[in-house]
Design an enzyme around this catalytic site. Structure first.
Site, PDB file in Angstrom:
ATOM      1  N   HIS A 320      34.779  41.746  35.393  1.00 39.91           N
ATOM      2  CA  HIS A 320      33.848  42.358  36.353  1.00 39.91           C
ATOM      3  C   HIS A 320      33.064  43.510  35.719  1.00 39.91           C
ATOM      4  O   HIS A 320      32.798  44.519  36.372  1.00 39.91           O
ATOM      5  CB  HIS A 320      34.600  42.843  37.590  1.00 39.91           C
ATOM      6  N   ASP A 386      41.738  42.362  37.846  1.00 39.49           N
ATOM      7  CA  ASP A 386      41.775  41.032  38.461  1.00 39.49           C
ATOM      8  C   ASP A 386      40.815  40.087  37.748  1.00 39.49           C
ATOM      9  O   ASP A 386      39.856  40.496  37.101  1.00 39.49           O
ATOM     10  CB  ASP A 386      41.420  41.124  39.951  1.00 39.49           C
ATOM     11  N   GLU A 387      41.079  38.810  37.906  1.00 35.16           N
ATOM     12  CA  GLU A 387      40.178  37.731  37.507  1.00 35.16           C
ATOM     13  C   GLU A 387      39.662  37.869  36.062  1.00 35.16           C
ATOM     14  O   GLU A 387      38.482  37.687  35.779  1.00 35.16           O
ATOM     15  CB  GLU A 387      39.004  37.639  38.483  1.00 35.16           C
ATOM     16  N   VAL A 388      40.578  38.199  35.145  1.00 33.84           N
ATOM     17  CA  VAL A 388      40.212  38.217  33.728  1.00 33.84           C
ATOM     18  C   VAL A 388      39.993  36.778  33.277  1.00 33.84           C
ATOM     19  O   VAL A 388      40.872  35.936  33.405  1.00 33.84           O
ATOM     20  CB  VAL A 388      41.317  38.898  32.892  1.00 33.84           C
TER      21      VAL A 388
END
EC number: 3.2.1.52
Length: 632
Positions: A320, A386-388
């Site tokens: 992100h 999150d969401e690597v």
């Protein structure tokens, strides 16, 4: 002598009287009316063992006495072009007397003034054309004295956020027939919660400029279930103004929420000023006028603390982070790849490189700039995590691999650096669950006896994940996206390919031709819409072993902003956030409580609409409120 009684104990409601939100643990009320005097004598007493300190003063309604912190910026003035500083009384060096003592005094002063200034006439809560108001021409009895009894004296030194927000929030509110109100607490934050209760006990009169309470004599004893009662707002995907959060903080305070989590940056924009890296916001924000200055962030944090809300920031890393590339392209891998869905959760792609010393230096400078500026007002910092995306590191020349075995030690080193730096700067880290549960990373804890060094884990998927976090010895923050995500049910924000097939290069390095994944009715990933009743009856403890419950810090509702901005923020937050606030304050709610909750929340909603200018959605029909409910 109580003419009638409301008793709330062990979660069972016997009789409803004052419609306080969230529901108090115990409430007893009478039926006598007291009017709020135009001059209220206030005495603040503190200490124990008979050694009481006292600070007495009088709050006059309608005078020009300046508040301790100066005039508060009036967020309802929509014509204002720029954000004005809330706190204006500073010394020659620009410092403000921001201490527990000043916060308590300001909270008392503002509560009395807000009650006097209320325009809330509760006509919707009574039968059509009912004569529910006291006779303003009859002889009146006044509440003219407010006594604050606080067992621990508020300090006059600079605010210590960790101890302030960790204070005992339990309190008693007592209003006697002789015109005296008493708030008893064990800490400054407990006093603030008691004042927030007191405010809800008064109404405006339709033919008089006075405020009254019809519940005397009254006693409320209350305490929260969990200390962390949070709301997260994403200010990066769509633009928000600082005054949006000021308005939100006022509503949060009235619902006794305690944490405002600002998801401050994301791949789409970087809207906050970092003086060490001015180009981050200058190039990464959508427009220059949408940059949140150092002063505006500080003022929001101070405003929150003055109302018992810890406002903290998240810089989500290493994923992100594509917006960093506008200023520092060499730090980001897979930036703005055409096949974004391979390299990111949503457009645009790009995340920090994992094996680059320049990234380490960037993170060090960033955190040493930002965190010392936020730490005077909060003890928290959200690391993200999150969401690597694994595929992005195939395009990272320092890694060139999407193998978890290769990436895990690099990510561990990266997170160790961020977490350790946060702790060294006096802030307790928070991470998203993936770092612990998907990557199986360990969190450095330099001093296990110090809570600041114990990383909190925020869980957004389901209760099974909460239990797994607790079993690993971490304290958890819940917020299941099936119940407490506020962006769900509005449809997706993505469009299908115009021709129904993907263009060349999508999938990555292909000739294209993949069918569009999006089809009617274009639902979002977490549909359906989560209405307030669903949020109210969410049980965060379901399927979690009771012996692990003590490890739960609290919970958070989240507003991701792909399809939300300043214009519709209020109606998407409220009253749903308030419904979650009662779960967090009073504990697990049941469906049989909904009829009572509708009445109380309906009153709370009318109050924030009228007095705070919050454009909250209705709880139910006016007819249902007037008639005492609508059941099936």
């Amino acid at each position: 002598m109580f003419a009638r009684a409301c008793v709330v104990a062990l979660g069972f409601v016997f009789t409803l009287c004052a419609a306080v939100w969230p529901q108090p643990a115990e409430i007893r009320t009478g039926s006598r009316v007291l009017w709020l005097d135009q001059a209220v004598d206030v005495a603040l007493r503190c200490g124990s063992d008979g050694k009481l300190q006292e600070d007495a003063y009088t709050i006059h309604h309608g005078n020009n006495l300046r508040r301790l912190f100066g005039d508060i910026y009036h967020y309802a003035q929509g014509a204002a072009d720029t954000f004005q500083s809330i706190f204006k009384d500073r010394d020659r060096d620009g410092h403000i007397n921001f201490s527990e003592s000043s916060i308590v005094k300001e909270a008392v002063t503002s509560t009395i003034k807000e009650i006097h200034g209320s325009k809330f006439v509760p006509w919707k809560l009574h039968k059509r054309n009912a004569d529910f108001e006291p006779d303003s021409s009859a002889p009146q009895h006044y509440l003219s004295t407010l006594q604050i009894h606080q067992s621990k004296c508020p300090g006059s030194q600079a605010l210590q956020p960790a101890s302030f927000f960790a204070g005992d929030e339990s309190h008693e509110v007592i209003i006697e027939s002789n015109g005296t109100a008493v708030i008893k607490s064990n800490s400054s934050i407990g006093t603030i919660r008691g004042l927030q209760t007191l405010r809800q006990l008064f109404f405006a009169h339709s033919t008089s400029s006075q405020a009254y309470t019809p519940f005397v004599p009254l006693r409320i004893a209350d305490h929260p279930k969990w200390p962390y009662r949070g709301l997260s707002i994403d200010i990066a995907r769509n633009a928000f103004e600082p005054r949006d959060l000021l308005r939100t903080i006022d509503a949060m305070a009235l619902a006794k929420m305690s944490r405002l989590h600002i998801h401050a940056t994301d791949s789409q924009s970087w809207p906050i000023e970092i003086p060490s890296f001015p180009e981050l916001a200058r190039k990464g924000a959508y427009r220059p006028e949408l940059v949140w200055s150092v002063a505006s962030l500080r003022d929001i944090q101070m405003y929150g603390a003055s109302r018992g809300v810890s406002v903290f920031v998240e810089i989500d890393i290493p994923g992100h982070t594509a917006s960093i590339a506008h200023a520092f392209p060499n730090l980001i891998a897979a930036f703005n790849e055409k096949d974004w869905s391979t390299f990111a959760a949503e457009p645009l792609s790009g995340q920090l490189k994992l094996n680059d010393s320049n990234v380490d230096s960037f993170i060090t400078i960033l955190l040493h700039d930002l965190l010392p500026r936020t730490s005077p007002y909060t003890s928290l910092y959200h690391v993200g995590g999150d969401e690597v995306n694994l595929a992005a590191y195939l395009l990272d020349e320092t890694v060139k691999s999407d193998s978890p075995e290769v990436l895990k030690p690099l990510l561990q080193n990266f997170i160790d650096h961020v977490v350790t730096t946060s702790i060294s700067l006096g802030l307790q880290p928070i991470i998203w669950e993936e770092l612990l549960l998907d990557w199986d990373l360990t969190m450095p804890t330099p001093d296990p006896s110090n809570p600041i060094t114990q990383t909190l884990v925020q869980v957004w998927r389901d209760s099974a994940r909460i239990e797994e976090v607790l079993q690993r010895g971490h304290r958890a923050i819940f917020g299941d996206h099936h119940y407490w995500y506020l962006d769900c049910g509005y449809g997706g924000f993505l469009d299908p390919y115009p021709g129904g097939k993907s263009p060349s290069g999508v999938p990555y390095n292909s000739s294209g031709g993949r069918p569009s994944k999006l089809h009617e009715p274009f639902l979002d990933y977490c549909a359906p819409y989560h209405n307030w009743r669903q949020m109210f009856t969410y049980n965060p403890l379901a399927n979690i072993s009771s012996d692990l419950h003590d490890g739960i810090e609290g919970g958070e509702v989240l507003m991701w902003s792909e399809q939300t901005d300043s214009q519709d923020l209020d109606s998407k937050l409220w009253p749903r956030v308030a419904a979650a606030a009662e779960v967090l304050w009073a504990g697990v709610r049941e469906a049989w409580m909904l009829e009572d909750a509708t009445k109380r929340l309906g009153e709370w909603r009318e109050r924030v609409v009228v007095d705070l200018g919050i454009r909250a959605s209705p709880v139910t029909m006016t007819w249902c409120l007037m008639e005492g409910g609508c059941n099936l």
